[in-house]
Motif scaffolding. Structure first.
Motif, PDB file in Angstrom:
ATOM      1  N   VAL A 118      -6.095   0.339   3.974  1.00 22.59           N
ATOM      2  CA  VAL A 118      -5.241   0.462   2.794  1.00 22.59           C
ATOM      3  C   VAL A 118      -5.895   1.415   1.807  1.00 22.59           C
ATOM      4  N   ALA A 119      -5.091   2.308   1.250  1.00 22.22           N
ATOM      5  CA  ALA A 119      -5.510   3.150   0.126  1.00 22.22           C
ATOM      6  C   ALA A 119      -4.728   2.704  -1.101  1.00 22.22           C
ATOM      7  N   LEU A 120      -5.444   2.296  -2.131  1.00 17.87           N
ATOM      8  CA  LEU A 120      -4.851   1.793  -3.370  1.00 17.87           C
ATOM      9  C   LEU A 120      -4.981   2.857  -4.453  1.00 17.87           C
ATOM     10  N   VAL A 121      -3.856   3.196  -5.086  1.00 18.07           N
ATOM     11  CA  VAL A 121      -3.823   4.149  -6.194  1.00 18.07           C
ATOM     12  C   VAL A 121      -3.229   3.434  -7.394  1.00 18.07           C
ATOM     13  N   THR A 122      -3.948   3.439  -8.510  1.00 14.88           N
ATOM     14  CA  THR A 122      -3.455   2.800  -9.728  1.00 14.88           C
ATOM     15  C   THR A 122      -3.449   3.804 -10.872  1.00 14.88           C
ATOM     16  N   GLY A 123      -2.427   3.722 -11.712  1.00 17.05           N
ATOM     17  CA  GLY A 123      -2.319   4.585 -12.882  1.00 17.05           C
ATOM     18  C   GLY A 123      -1.798   3.797 -14.067  1.00 17.05           C
ATOM     19  N   GLY A 124      -2.023   4.316 -15.246  1.00 16.02           N
ATOM     20  CA  GLY A 124      -1.474   3.688 -16.437  1.00 16.02           C
ATOM     21  C   GLY A 124      -2.058   2.348 -16.780  1.00 16.02           C
ATOM     22  N   VAL A 125      -3.264   2.047 -16.304  1.00 12.98           N
ATOM     23  CA  VAL A 125      -3.942   0.826 -16.761  1.00 12.98           C
ATOM     24  C   VAL A 125      -4.110   0.897 -18.277  1.00 12.98           C
ATOM     25  N   HIS A 126      -4.494   2.056 -18.767  1.00 11.39           N
ATOM     26  CA  HIS A 126      -4.359   2.383 -20.188  1.00 11.39           C
ATOM     27  C   HIS A 126      -3.066   3.189 -20.319  1.00 11.39           C
ATOM     28  N   GLY A 127      -2.068   2.591 -20.921  1.00  9.90           N
ATOM     29  CA  GLY A 127      -0.748   3.194 -20.902  1.00  9.90           C
ATOM     30  C   GLY A 127      -0.660   4.559 -21.543  1.00  9.90           C
ATOM     31  N   TYR A 128      -1.546   4.846 -22.498  1.00 10.67           N
ATOM     32  CA  TYR A 128      -1.462   6.128 -23.191  1.00 10.67           C
ATOM     33  C   TYR A 128      -1.991   7.288 -22.359  1.00 10.67           C
ATOM     34  N   GLU A 129      -2.625   7.018 -21.239  1.00  9.35           N
ATOM     35  CA  GLU A 129      -3.259   8.060 -20.432  1.00  9.35           C
ATOM     36  C   GLU A 129      -2.214   8.636 -19.471  1.00  9.35           C
ATOM     37  N   THR A 130      -1.489   9.619 -19.971  1.00  6.81           N
ATOM     38  CA  THR A 130      -0.237  10.075 -19.379  1.00  6.81           C
ATOM     39  C   THR A 130      -0.384  10.583 -17.957  1.00  6.81           C
ATOM     40  N   SER A 131      -1.378  11.400 -17.687  1.00  5.66           N
ATOM     41  CA  SER A 131      -1.483  11.993 -16.361  1.00  5.66           C
ATOM     42  C   SER A 131      -1.847  10.963 -15.302  1.00  5.66           C
ATOM     43  N   GLY A 132      -2.413   9.832 -15.698  1.00  7.93           N
ATOM     44  CA  GLY A 132      -2.648   8.772 -14.726  1.00  7.93           C
ATOM     45  C   GLY A 132      -1.344   8.254 -14.146  1.00  7.93           C
ATOM     46  N   VAL A 133      -0.348   8.066 -15.015  1.00 11.03           N
ATOM     47  CA  VAL A 133       0.971   7.607 -14.585  1.00 11.03           C
ATOM     48  C   VAL A 133       1.683   8.686 -13.779  1.00 11.03           C
ATOM     49  N   HIS A 134       1.774   9.873 -14.354  1.00 10.45           N
ATOM     50  CA  HIS A 134       2.568  10.911 -13.720  1.00 10.45           C
ATOM     51  C   HIS A 134       1.846  11.537 -12.527  1.00 10.45           C
ATOM     52  N   GLY A 135       0.515  11.494 -12.534  1.00  6.99           N
ATOM     53  CA  GLY A 135      -0.217  11.923 -11.349  1.00  6.99           C
ATOM     54  C   GLY A 135       0.029  10.995 -10.171  1.00  6.99           C
ATOM     55  N   ALA A 136       0.051   9.683 -10.426  1.00  5.06           N
ATOM     56  CA  ALA A 136       0.326   8.717  -9.358  1.00  5.06           C
ATOM     57  C   ALA A 136       1.735   8.907  -8.810  1.00  5.06           C
ATOM     58  N   LEU A 137       2.708   9.088  -9.712  1.00  4.99           N
ATOM     59  CA  LEU A 137       4.087   9.302  -9.272  1.00  4.99           C
ATOM     60  C   LEU A 137       4.228  10.614  -8.505  1.00  4.99           C
ATOM     61  N   ARG A 138       3.542  11.652  -8.955  1.00  2.90           N
ATOM     62  CA  ARG A 138       3.630  12.941  -8.257  1.00  2.90           C
ATOM     63  C   ARG A 138       3.006  12.837  -6.873  1.00  2.90           C
ATOM     64  N   PHE A 139       1.868  12.181  -6.781  1.00  2.00           N
ATOM     65  CA  PHE A 139       1.272  11.994  -5.458  1.00  2.00           C
ATOM     66  C   PHE A 139       2.239  11.257  -4.540  1.00  2.00           C
ATOM     67  N   ALA A 140       2.855  10.202  -5.053  1.00  2.00           N
ATOM     68  CA  ALA A 140       3.790   9.431  -4.230  1.00  2.00           C
ATOM     69  C   ALA A 140       4.949  10.290  -3.754  1.00  2.00           C
ATOM     70  N   GLY A 141       5.501  11.096  -4.654  1.00  2.00           N
ATOM     71  CA  GLY A 141       6.659  11.891  -4.297  1.00  2.00           C
ATOM     72  C   GLY A 141       6.377  13.077  -3.416  1.00  2.00           C
ATOM     73  N   HIS A 142       5.217  13.717  -3.618  1.00  2.00           N
ATOM     74  CA  HIS A 142       4.927  14.974  -2.934  1.00  2.00           C
ATOM     75  C   HIS A 142       4.012  14.845  -1.722  1.00  2.00           C
ATOM     76  N   HIS A 143       3.217  13.772  -1.659  1.00  2.00           N
ATOM     77  CA  HIS A 143       2.165  13.740  -0.645  1.00  2.00           C
ATOM     78  C   HIS A 143       2.062  12.446   0.149  1.00  2.00           C
ATOM     79  N   ALA A 144       2.785  11.400  -0.233  1.00  2.00           N
ATOM     80  CA  ALA A 144       2.675  10.146   0.514  1.00  2.00           C
ATOM     81  C   ALA A 144       3.025  10.346   1.986  1.00  2.00           C
ATOM     82  N   ALA A 145       4.019  11.190   2.248  1.00  2.00           N
ATOM     83  CA  ALA A 145       4.435  11.409   3.636  1.00  2.00           C
ATOM     84  C   ALA A 145       3.321  12.011   4.491  1.00  2.00           C
ATOM     85  N   ASP A 146       2.372  12.703   3.855  1.00  2.00           N
ATOM     86  CA  ASP A 146       1.268  13.308   4.604  1.00  2.00           C
ATOM     87  C   ASP A 146       0.393  12.259   5.282  1.00  2.00           C
ATOM     88  N   TYR A 147       0.443  11.030   4.791  1.00  2.00           N
ATOM     89  CA  TYR A 147      -0.448   9.981   5.290  1.00  2.00           C
ATOM     90  C   TYR A 147       0.275   8.961   6.161  1.00  2.00           C
TER      91      TYR A 147
END
Length: 311
Positions: free
Chosen positions: A80-109
């Motif tokens: 299992v590979a676990l990716v977490t973002g937005g633990v600190h909600g104000y840290e914007t790229s953590g949230v949107h980086g996780a979503l972008r990885f999911a949308g653009h690269h999850a299929a690679d794995y």
């Protein structure tokens, strides 16, 4: 920069009580929409990934469903590979980086690893661009049994059945100028302590686990991110945010002992990313891309070195 004595909530040297927390909470204003920014993005990903609701936060008039994304071809025999973002909600790229990885690269794995992605652990903080939850608690110091932070407790419950099967966990964060102008003074005021000014690193860095460091893993991520944005140099005393730099762009914390998100599993490979969005040398696009590069490098390294001993 505010000295502790001038922080507008509480009395210097006195720990906050319920009245001070309520006064602080009343000052927090919704500035963006979790539904529009995060839930809508998750909805668009249903065609690619399984979507699981793992909890709901009930903050009076504010209710927030919590969602995770899973590989559609999940097989229990895979790591299992676990990716977490937005633990600190104000840290914007953590949230949107996780979503972008999911949308653009999850299929690679697909067929190689089970992905579990929790893109926005703290939606109340996301909307208000804040580090804490409405009880003035830091979710990223609350990952422990009987957690007082419901955001942290919900994620712990989601991950508990997989704790021993996670191979790699990457937790996506930012270090911002507001850490020094608002959040650290607020923390000092809340805890009745003096505020000691610090520094903000200009660039990307990682936090390894001091209990089981993986230096080669961390450097693989640094190398990948360096192609996207700059790596934070050490301060003159050889530290980043007061911690000794153990390798370029890498410091260490006791992840589990401190109740940090990156310490919630028995993963061989763990790290916390820290992007600096306020740098004149980085754009929001670079910050999101840096998070994605870090996730991909982390998973790629872990899959290529599944049996590398700690240390």
């Amino acid at each position: 920069m505010q000295p502790a004595a001038s922080y507008p909530i509480g009395t210097p040297g006195v720990v906050w009580g319920a009245a001070e927390v309520a006064a602080w909470r009343a000052r927090q204003v919704r500035r963006r929409s979790y539904a529009d920014d995060v839930l809508a993005a998750i909805e668009r990903l249903r065609a690619q990934l399984d979507v699981e609701q793992y909890g709901e936060l009930d903050y009076g008039a504010d209710r927030y469903p919590l969602f995770a994304l899973r590989s559609r071809d999940w097989r229990d025999a895979r790591p299992v590979a676990l990716v977490t973002g937005g633990v600190h909600g104000y840290e914007t790229s953590g949230v949107h980086g996780a979503l972008r990885f999911a949308g653009h690269h999850a299929a690679d794995y697909a067929g190689r690893v089970n992905l579990l992605i929790a893109p926005c652990v703290s939606p109340w903080g996301y909307e208000r661009i804040h580090r804490w939850n409405p009880d003035a608690l830091d979710p990223n110091r609350s990952f422990r049994a009987d957690s007082p932070a419901p955001e942290s407790a919900a994620l712990l419950q989601l991950v508990a059945p997989l704790r021993e099967r996670v191979l790699v966990h990457i937790d996506l964060h930012e270090t911002t100028d507001s850490d020094e102008s608002e959040f650290r003074p607020a923390l000092a005021a809340r805890d009745g302590k003096p505020f000691t000014p610090g520094t903000i690193p200009d660039g990307f860095y990682l936090v390894d686990d001091s209990a089981a460091p993986q230096p080669a893993f961390q450097q693989a991520i640094i190398a990948a991110v360096a192609a996207v944005t700059h790596i934070a140099p050490a301060d003159a005393d050889g530290t980043i945010i007061g911690s000794p730099v153990v390798a370029p762009g890498v410091i260490e914390y006791a992840l589990e002992e401190l109740g940090l998100c990156a310490g919630i599993t028995a993963a061989r490979y763990k790290t916390t990313t820290e992007v600096y969005p306020d740098s004149p040398r980085a754009t929001p696009e670079q910050c999101n891309a840096a998070q994605v590069a870090a996730v991909r490098a982390a998973i790629d390294y872990a899959l290529a070195h599944p049996a590398t001993p700690a240390g």
